[in-house]
Each structure stands twice: as C-alpha cells, then as structure tokens.
Write a protein that holds these residues in place. Structure first.
Motif, PDB file in Angstrom:
ATOM      1  N   THR A 246       0.814  -1.217   0.000  1.00 35.48           N
ATOM      2  CA  THR A 246       0.000   0.000   0.000  1.00 35.48           C
ATOM      3  C   THR A 246       0.850   1.271   0.000  1.00 35.48           C
ATOM      4  OG1 THR A 246      -0.151  -0.036   2.418  1.00 35.48           O
ATOM      5  CG2 THR A 246      -1.925  -1.133   1.187  1.00 35.48           C
ATOM      6  N   GLY A 247       2.179   1.102  -0.040  1.00 39.66           N
ATOM      7  CA  GLY A 247       3.070   2.263  -0.058  1.00 39.66           C
ATOM      8  C   GLY A 247       3.463   2.763   1.315  1.00 39.66           C
ATOM      9  N   ASN A 248       3.006   2.093   2.357  1.00 43.43           N
ATOM     10  CA  ASN A 248       3.441   2.452   3.709  1.00 43.43           C
ATOM     11  C   ASN A 248       4.840   1.910   3.952  1.00 43.43           C
ATOM     12  OD1 ASN A 248       1.033   3.768   4.458  1.00 43.43           O
ATOM     13  ND2 ASN A 248       0.061   1.788   4.829  1.00 43.43           N
ATOM     14  N   VAL A 249       5.450   2.337   5.028  1.00 44.04           N
ATOM     15  CA  VAL A 249       6.803   1.896   5.335  1.00 44.04           C
ATOM     16  C   VAL A 249       6.867   1.312   6.743  1.00 44.04           C
ATOM     17  CG1 VAL A 249       7.898   3.513   3.746  1.00 44.04           C
ATOM     18  CG2 VAL A 249       7.474   4.220   6.083  1.00 44.04           C
ATOM     19  N   ILE A 250       7.793   0.353   6.913  1.00 46.59           N
ATOM     20  CA  ILE A 250       7.994  -0.309   8.194  1.00 46.59           C
ATOM     21  C   ILE A 250       9.492  -0.336   8.467  1.00 46.59           C
ATOM     22  CG2 ILE A 250       7.756  -2.469   9.487  1.00 46.59           C
ATOM     23  CD1 ILE A 250       5.389  -3.145   7.582  1.00 46.59           C
ATOM     24  N   LEU A 251       9.885   0.085   9.641  1.00 49.10           N
ATOM     25  CA  LEU A 251      11.293   0.054  10.020  1.00 49.10           C
ATOM     26  C   LEU A 251      11.717  -1.384  10.291  1.00 49.10           C
ATOM     27  CD1 LEU A 251      13.892   1.593  10.824  1.00 49.10           C
ATOM     28  CD2 LEU A 251      12.947   1.714  13.148  1.00 49.10           C
ATOM     29  N   SER A 252      12.711  -1.854   9.567  1.00 49.34           N
ATOM     30  CA  SER A 252      13.280  -3.173   9.808  1.00 49.34           C
ATOM     31  C   SER A 252      14.349  -3.070  10.895  1.00 49.34           C
ATOM     32  CB  SER A 252      13.891  -3.732   8.526  1.00 49.34           C
ATOM     33  OG  SER A 252      14.583  -4.925   8.778  1.00 49.34           O
TER      34      SER A 252
END
Length: 92
Positions: A46-52
C-alpha cells in the motif's frame, strides 16, 4: 548502489544485489556513503513503510521524516525496484 533520494546528508538507495531469492522491496538509508550496516525500511504493497532496523543509528526525529519521504515517493521507488530487479515481493 543505486541512489534513489538524497535528503540532506542521508542517501536512500537499493543494494545492487538484493539477495537470491530476491528480498521483499526495501530501501537502505545511511549518512553519506552506502554501508553494509545501513538502516533498512520495508515498503508495503500500500506504499506504507515499516522500520526493519536502525543500524545507522539515525536520530528518531530525523528517521521519522525520512520514512515519510520514502512513503511519499513509494510509487516511484516501487517502479524503480521493478525496473532494476524485474520482479517484486512485499514484506506484508
């Protein structure tokens, strides 16, 4: 390393080889030059981001701004990933 964005002293980029099999879409962030210990950000379908991880130890306030910029440019980043690697998988 293909640089996607430069925001102040921070580079946002892909590694030339993102694994075999190809990892889900993500970018790396480091201050200055590309580093193997760079911060890693997943991009969702969806174009969101998640910190790995924040291996680059970017201050939280700055990291949040960078993540907003990545999300705002996610369509272009996704297109560049497909052009570079020929396929795409998502983290979630």
């Amino acid at each position: 390393m293909p640089q996607l964005l430069r925001i102040g002293p921070y580079s946002i980029y892909f590694w030339s080889n993102e694994g075999d099999p190809l990892e889900p879409i993500h970018v790396h962030i480091s201050e200055g030059r590309a580093k193997s210990t760079a911060t890693k950000i997943w991009i969702t379908s969806t174009g969101n981001v998640i910190l790995s991880n924040n291996n680059s130890q970017i201050p939280e306030r700055i990291l949040k701004k960078l993540m907003r910029m990545i999300a705002a440019n996610s369509d272009d980043i996704i297109n560049e990933w497909i052009n570079r690697f020929g396929e795409i998988k998502y983290f979630c």
